[in-house]
Design an enzyme around this catalytic site. Structure first.
Site, PDB file in Angstrom:
ATOM      1  N   HIS A 194      -3.520  -4.993   0.248  1.00 21.62           N
ATOM      2  CA  HIS A 194      -3.013  -5.504   1.522  1.00 21.62           C
ATOM      3  C   HIS A 194      -3.017  -7.038   1.531  1.00 21.62           C
ATOM      4  O   HIS A 194      -3.934  -7.665   2.076  1.00 21.62           O
ATOM      5  CB  HIS A 194      -3.845  -4.957   2.686  1.00 21.62           C
ATOM      6  CG  HIS A 194      -3.528  -3.544   3.032  1.00 21.62           C
ATOM      7  ND1 HIS A 194      -2.529  -3.197   3.915  1.00 21.62           N
ATOM      8  CD2 HIS A 194      -4.059  -2.379   2.586  1.00 21.62           C
ATOM      9  CE1 HIS A 194      -2.454  -1.886   4.020  1.00 21.62           C
ATOM     10  NE2 HIS A 194      -3.374  -1.361   3.223  1.00 21.62           N
ATOM     11  N   CYS A 214       0.840  -1.193   0.000  1.00 25.38           N
ATOM     12  CA  CYS A 214       0.000   0.000   0.000  1.00 25.38           C
ATOM     13  C   CYS A 214       0.880   1.250   0.000  1.00 25.38           C
ATOM     14  O   CYS A 214       1.543   1.534  -0.984  1.00 25.38           O
ATOM     15  CB  CYS A 214      -0.980  -0.028   1.166  1.00 25.38           C
ATOM     16  SG  CYS A 214      -2.350   1.144   0.990  1.00 25.38           S
ATOM     17  N   GLU A 264      -1.445  -9.050   3.305  1.00 24.27           N
ATOM     18  CA  GLU A 264      -1.311  -9.662   4.629  1.00 24.27           C
ATOM     19  C   GLU A 264      -2.644 -10.209   5.151  1.00 24.27           C
ATOM     20  O   GLU A 264      -2.666 -11.040   6.070  1.00 24.27           O
ATOM     21  CB  GLU A 264      -0.712  -8.666   5.634  1.00 24.27           C
ATOM     22  CG  GLU A 264      -1.601  -7.531   6.047  1.00 24.27           C
ATOM     23  CD  GLU A 264      -1.581  -6.338   5.103  1.00 24.27           C
ATOM     24  OE1 GLU A 264      -2.130  -5.279   5.474  1.00 24.27           O
ATOM     25  OE2 GLU A 264      -1.016  -6.458   3.984  1.00 24.27           O
TER      26      GLU A 264
END
Length: 245
Positions: free
Chosen positions: A221, A119, A223
């Site tokens: 994102h 990001c 993750e």
């Protein structure tokens, strides 16, 4: 062969004092990080470690690390760093954090360490490579997608198209991915990097540096691990960090 997990540095966020009696965490400045950043590294076989904001020690820190993740956050890269003109009214900055992350990225590039920018980390990576940013997507893109998606961050917000032949395409084994989205800025020009994914409205969603062992920035994102491609990206970073010279 060394079977120990590679040591992956993960940049932290920094928040100003806010006393607990006012609903904050501490009466003194504090670092913060969502658990899923660290969890994603661990699940991919790496050993994550949080990195403080100390630009002066960046080279020494990177010499000890096998890889680097530059995380996102609710702030922007100063337009002063890419000759972007006056700051847009929506722009907020964290100079100490950005200075430290820039120093870490430059040290990682010099040492050939694997880098993943996420990001705002993708945007900083592009700036470090000589690129520029769009300060506010709604002012620069006609009919933009909702890049600040209204639904939860652990769900997809829109799709991206991955450029064939790129490292990202090889890693994710995909030509399209559904991704989450939480940003109002984006890469305008990638500098020495190349574009490896775009959204339907033309917003650059990923960049990578050819010739580097692993240097990829993604606007979403991963993750959160909402797709196989997200998990493969962390696995690829860990593998590259394990096999560095």
């Amino acid at each position: 062969m060394d079977a120990s997990p590679p040591l992956i540095g993960v940049t932290l966020d920094r928040e100003p004092p806010c006393p607990p009696e006012q609903g904050g965490y501490s009466s003194f400045p504090w670092y913060a990080m969502r658990c899923n950043y660290m969890d994603a590294v661990t699940m991919a076989g790496g050993l994550p470690v949080g990195l403080a904001h100390d630009a002066a020690q960046a080279a020494a820190v990177m010499a000890r690390l096998d890889g680097l993740i530059v995380t996102g956050g609710a702030f922007d890269i100063s337009p002063d760093l890419y000759d972007g003109g006056a700051p847009h009214p929506t722009v907020t900055t964290k100079a100490t954090r950005t200075d430290a992350e820039l120093a870490l990225v430059r040290a990682a590039l010099e040492l050939g360490r694997p880098i993943l920018g996420i990001c705002g980390g993708e945007q900083l990576l592009a700036v470090a490579l000589g690129g520029t940013l769009i300060q506010h997507i709604p002012d620069a893109i006609a009919s933009p997608l909702p890049h600040e998606q209204p639904n939860p961050r652990d769900e997809a917000g829109h799709e991206i198209t991955i450029v064939p032949g790129t490292r990202l395409a090889h890693i994710t084994r995909a030509s399209r991915m559904a991704v989450n989205s939480a940003h109002h800025q984006a890469v305008a020009t990638p500098g020495r990097a190349i574009v490896s994914a775009v959204a339907a409205d033309g917003v650059i969603e990923a960049v990578e540096l050819p010739g580097h062992p692993f240097c990829i920035g993604v606007q979403w994102h991963p993750e959160f691990g909402i797709s196989t491609g997200d998990r493969l990206l962390f696995r690829a970073l860990t593998d590259a960090s394990r096999h560095r010279e």
